[in-house]
Design an enzyme around this catalytic site. Structure first.
Site, PDB file in Angstrom:
ATOM      1  N   CYS A 104      -2.070 -14.173  -3.454  1.00  0.00           N
ATOM      2  CA  CYS A 104      -1.721 -14.760  -2.005  1.00  0.00           C
ATOM      3  C   CYS A 104      -1.984 -16.335  -2.155  1.00  0.00           C
ATOM      4  O   CYS A 104      -2.547 -16.967  -1.299  1.00  0.00           O
ATOM      5  CB  CYS A 104      -2.581 -14.102  -1.133  1.00  0.00           C
ATOM      6  SG  CYS A 104      -4.350 -13.914  -1.362  1.00  0.00           S
ATOM      7  N   ASP A 114      -5.680  -7.389  -6.710  1.00  0.00           N
ATOM      8  CA  ASP A 114      -5.284  -8.180  -5.453  1.00  0.00           C
ATOM      9  C   ASP A 114      -6.456  -9.435  -5.032  1.00  0.00           C
ATOM     10  O   ASP A 114      -7.206  -8.883  -4.216  1.00  0.00           O
ATOM     11  CB  ASP A 114      -4.932  -7.371  -4.225  1.00  0.00           C
ATOM     12  CG  ASP A 114      -4.338  -7.885  -3.112  1.00  0.00           C
ATOM     13  OD1 ASP A 114      -3.909  -9.057  -3.085  1.00  0.00           O
ATOM     14  OD2 ASP A 114      -4.947  -7.347  -1.938  1.00  0.00           O
ATOM     15  N   ARG A 143       0.801  -1.170   0.060  1.00  0.00           N
ATOM     16  CA  ARG A 143       0.091  -0.162   0.087  1.00  0.00           C
ATOM     17  C   ARG A 143       0.968   1.321  -0.015  1.00  0.00           C
ATOM     18  O   ARG A 143       0.583   2.173  -0.816  1.00  0.00           O
ATOM     19  CB  ARG A 143      -0.808   0.041   1.226  1.00  0.00           C
ATOM     20  CG  ARG A 143      -1.993  -0.956   1.190  1.00  0.00           C
ATOM     21  CD  ARG A 143      -3.153  -0.786   2.359  1.00  0.00           C
ATOM     22  NE  ARG A 143      -2.688  -1.447   3.487  1.00  0.00           N
ATOM     23  CZ  ARG A 143      -3.254  -2.652   3.716  1.00  0.00           C
ATOM     24  NH1 ARG A 143      -4.002  -3.514   2.813  1.00  0.00           N
ATOM     25  NH2 ARG A 143      -2.838  -3.146   4.884  1.00  0.00           N
ATOM     26  N   ALA A 183     -15.490  -8.811 -10.397  1.00  0.00           N
ATOM     27  CA  ALA A 183     -14.249  -8.105 -10.709  1.00  0.00           C
ATOM     28  C   ALA A 183     -14.040  -8.356 -12.277  1.00  0.00           C
ATOM     29  O   ALA A 183     -13.893  -7.537 -13.150  1.00  0.00           O
ATOM     30  CB  ALA A 183     -13.210  -8.434  -9.978  1.00  0.00           C
ATOM     31  N   ASP A 226     -15.427  -4.170  -5.620  1.00  0.00           N
ATOM     32  CA  ASP A 226     -15.456  -5.441  -4.848  1.00  0.00           C
ATOM     33  C   ASP A 226     -16.781  -6.002  -4.989  1.00  0.00           C
ATOM     34  O   ASP A 226     -17.654  -5.305  -5.150  1.00  0.00           O
ATOM     35  CB  ASP A 226     -14.906  -5.095  -3.489  1.00  0.00           C
ATOM     36  CG  ASP A 226     -14.565  -6.283  -2.546  1.00  0.00           C
ATOM     37  OD1 ASP A 226     -13.111  -6.671  -2.453  1.00  0.00           O
ATOM     38  OD2 ASP A 226     -15.197  -7.207  -2.036  1.00  0.00           O
TER      39      ASP A 226
HETATM   40  N1  SAH Z   1      -6.673  -5.603  -1.507  1.00  0.00           N
HETATM   41  C1  SAH Z   1      -7.443  -5.728  -0.242  1.00  0.00           C
HETATM   42  C2  SAH Z   1      -7.689  -7.081   0.026  1.00  0.00           C
HETATM   43  C3  SAH Z   1      -8.178  -7.824  -0.957  1.00  0.00           C
HETATM   44  S1  SAH Z   1      -8.943  -9.478  -0.464  1.00  0.00           S
HETATM   45  C4  SAH Z   1      -6.748  -4.959   0.824  1.00  0.00           C
HETATM   46  O1  SAH Z   1      -5.472  -4.603   0.684  1.00  0.00           O
HETATM   47  O2  SAH Z   1      -7.241  -5.003   1.944  1.00  0.00           O
HETATM   48  C5  SAH Z   1     -10.088 -10.049  -1.503  1.00  0.00           C
HETATM   49  C6  SAH Z   1     -11.187  -9.103  -1.906  1.00  0.00           C
HETATM   50  O3  SAH Z   1     -11.816  -9.801  -3.003  1.00  0.00           O
HETATM   51  C7  SAH Z   1     -12.279  -9.337  -0.721  1.00  0.00           C
HETATM   52  O4  SAH Z   1     -12.807  -8.132  -0.348  1.00  0.00           O
HETATM   53  C8  SAH Z   1     -13.703 -10.258  -1.488  1.00  0.00           C
HETATM   54  O5  SAH Z   1     -14.681  -9.428  -1.228  1.00  0.00           O
HETATM   55  C9  SAH Z   1     -13.119  -9.710  -3.065  1.00  0.00           C
HETATM   56  N2  SAH Z   1     -13.580 -10.663  -3.996  1.00  0.00           N
HETATM   57  C10 SAH Z   1     -13.735 -11.931  -3.817  1.00  0.00           C
HETATM   58  N3  SAH Z   1     -14.229 -12.615  -5.170  1.00  0.00           N
HETATM   59  C11 SAH Z   1     -14.456 -11.318  -6.168  1.00  0.00           C
HETATM   60  C12 SAH Z   1     -14.868 -11.377  -7.320  1.00  0.00           C
HETATM   61  N4  SAH Z   1     -15.208 -12.258  -8.162  1.00  0.00           N
HETATM   62  N5  SAH Z   1     -15.116  -9.985  -7.811  1.00  0.00           N
HETATM   63  C13 SAH Z   1     -14.912  -8.971  -6.819  1.00  0.00           C
HETATM   64  N6  SAH Z   1     -14.346  -9.085  -5.801  1.00  0.00           N
HETATM   65  C14 SAH Z   1     -14.252 -10.332  -5.239  1.00  0.00           C
END
Ligand code: SAH
Length: 416
Positions: A360, A320, A228, A300, A266
């Site tokens: 991850c 991410d 970040r 997404a 998200d």
């Molecule tokens: N970048 C964030 C962490 C991401 S965790 C940070 O720094 O805090 C992964 C995220 O992806 C979660 O919030 C989850 O709700 C979202 N997610 C999971 N599948 C998804 C999809 N198909 N489309 C959009 N978001 C999704």
């Protein structure tokens, strides 16, 4: 109430379980690996309960390690100490926690009060994570074997870390086995003041909130702190798209870094509401107060495709996603998903922009991930140059291969 709950838990047995290993498992443990799988056990003196101490011996009956036994998990023993015998008592736990705490000292000097205090086996406490959000500690368990030791561990946490509250979180596998939880539940209060509502904490001088009772992980993705900060440094006068934004961590940093516009995407509307509030918490920062931040809730892949159709493009694109490869059987699909995301990300990235792609999935190592990103760029007709690739932050130390899961690639399209 918390005291009664903790006192009603089973206590660890005084009898240790002697276990002899097959040669392969013996070699792994002798090299310092923290896990003994059920199939590595050649002989076991007696059956055991979760949390019994197991003593591991080699074929010549020489001592190898002592660990926590868990008959409910394929990881049958998690090693607490290699190489020499130990009395696993309050002093032992307190020392491990104090050692882990000392390793994190530099973070306190960076206006950061939200960080991981104990990173499982990597801090010598396998199967348990302790995160700190200001005065609140969250202890997350990954094995029932910790339950008989929980009262002692909580005492040590109080003594060494002096929290106002301690919250318990349980991983999904544990939650599914209610009959082995002895009344414990996800989100239970183990000590101190009850938590209602969000817990505020600082990260590099910014204020964020964590939902320690219900949020993903223990409420925040503490592991992305360093990335970040790097994104903040890339954001000046740039438009930023933050895909899989969760509670907007990257977005707030981009705002402080001077981004012209930020879009957080998200699937979770709850996470996006928190993202909006995280902007509110930082209005004293002029750049954050002036930032244009929008959110879109949805899948997404679909949103990226919509943005592309609308002709939108950004200077910095962050992707991410959650771990795509949780099991080894997922790896091929995961690679395809990562490639798809990179291609879709590039579709909405301005020429000369920066793609920030994180993985991850511990089953995809850093080198493979870099290759996946580069190949996807090539296939998209946007050959990529890797500017940087980061790994684990200081509060997420790694001491064995499976402990390594996070990598983040910074790439730009090579000058054509
Ligand atoms: N970048 C964030 C962490 C991401 S965790 C940070 O720094 O805090 C992964 C995220 O992806 C979660 O919030 C989850 O709700 C979202 N997610 C999971 N599948 C998804 C999809 N198909 N489309 C959009 N978001 C999704």
């Amino acid at each position: 109430m918390p005291r009664r709950l903790i006192q009603s838990l089973p206590r660890p047995s005084d009898n240790r379980i002697a276990i002899q290993l097959f040669p392969r498992a013996e070699r792994a443990i002798a090299r310092g690996h923290p896990w003994l799988f059920a199939h590595g056990i050649k002989r076991q003196r007696r059956a055991g309960e979760p949390g019994d101490l197991a003593v591991l011996f080699d074929r010549d009956d020489r001592f190898l390690a002592v660990g926590l036994y868990d008959p409910l998990s394929p990881i049958r023993v998690r090693v607490l100490q290699h190489g020499r015998q130990a009395t696993i008592d309050r002093t032992w736990f307190a020392e491990r926690i104090a050692h882990a705490w000392r390793r994190r000292a530099p973070l306190l000097e960076q206006s950061t009060t939200g960080f991981r205090v104990v990173n499982g086996a990597n801090d010598g406490l396998p199967g348990v994570v302790i995160d700190r959000y200001s005065g609140t500690l969250v202890i997350k368990l990954y094995t029932h074997a910790w339950i008989p030791h929980l009262a002692t561990v909580v005492e040590c946490m109080r003594e060494v870390l002096e929290p106002e509250s301690i919250i318990l979180r349980l991983n999904r596998r544990m939650q599914a086995k209610v009959e082995h939880l002895h009344g414990l539940s996800d989100g239970a209060l183990l000590f101190g003041r009850a938590i209602s509502g969000p817990t505020l904490f600082r990260e590099n001088g910014l204020t964020f909130e964590a939902d320690v009772l219900r949020g993903q992980k223990t409420g925040f993705f503490l592991d992305q702190r360093d990335n970040r900060l790097l994104v903040e440094g890339l954001s000046r006068r740039r438009s930023v798209l933050n895909v899989f934004s969760y509670t907007g961590g990257f977005s707030v940093y981009a705002a402080r870094g001077g981004a012209t516009e930020i879009l957080s995407v998200d699937l979770s509307s709850r996470a996006l509401n928190v993202a909006r509030r995280n902007f509110q918490h930082n209005q004293s920062d002029k750049a954050v107060a002036a930032a244009r931040h929008h959110v879109i809730r949805g899948d997404a892949f679909a949103i990226l495709s919509d943005l592309h159709d609308e002709g939108r493009a950004f200077d910095v694109v962050i992707v991410d996603p959650p771990a795509f490869a949780k099991a080894s059987s997922d790896v091929e699909n995961a690679i395809r998903s990562y490639q798809m995301l990179v291609r879709q990300g590039l579709d909405v990235m301005n020429p000369g922009g920066i793609l920030v792609a994180a993985s991850c999935s511990s089953r995809i190592d850093a080198q493979s991930f870099a290759r996946i990103v580069r190949e996807a760029g090539g296939k998209a007709g946007r050959p990529l140059q890797l500017l940087d690739q980061t790994g684990h932050a200081i509060d997420h130390p790694i001491s064995f291969p499976e402990g390594e899961y996070l990598t983040c690639v910074y790439a730009t399209d090579a000058p054509g």
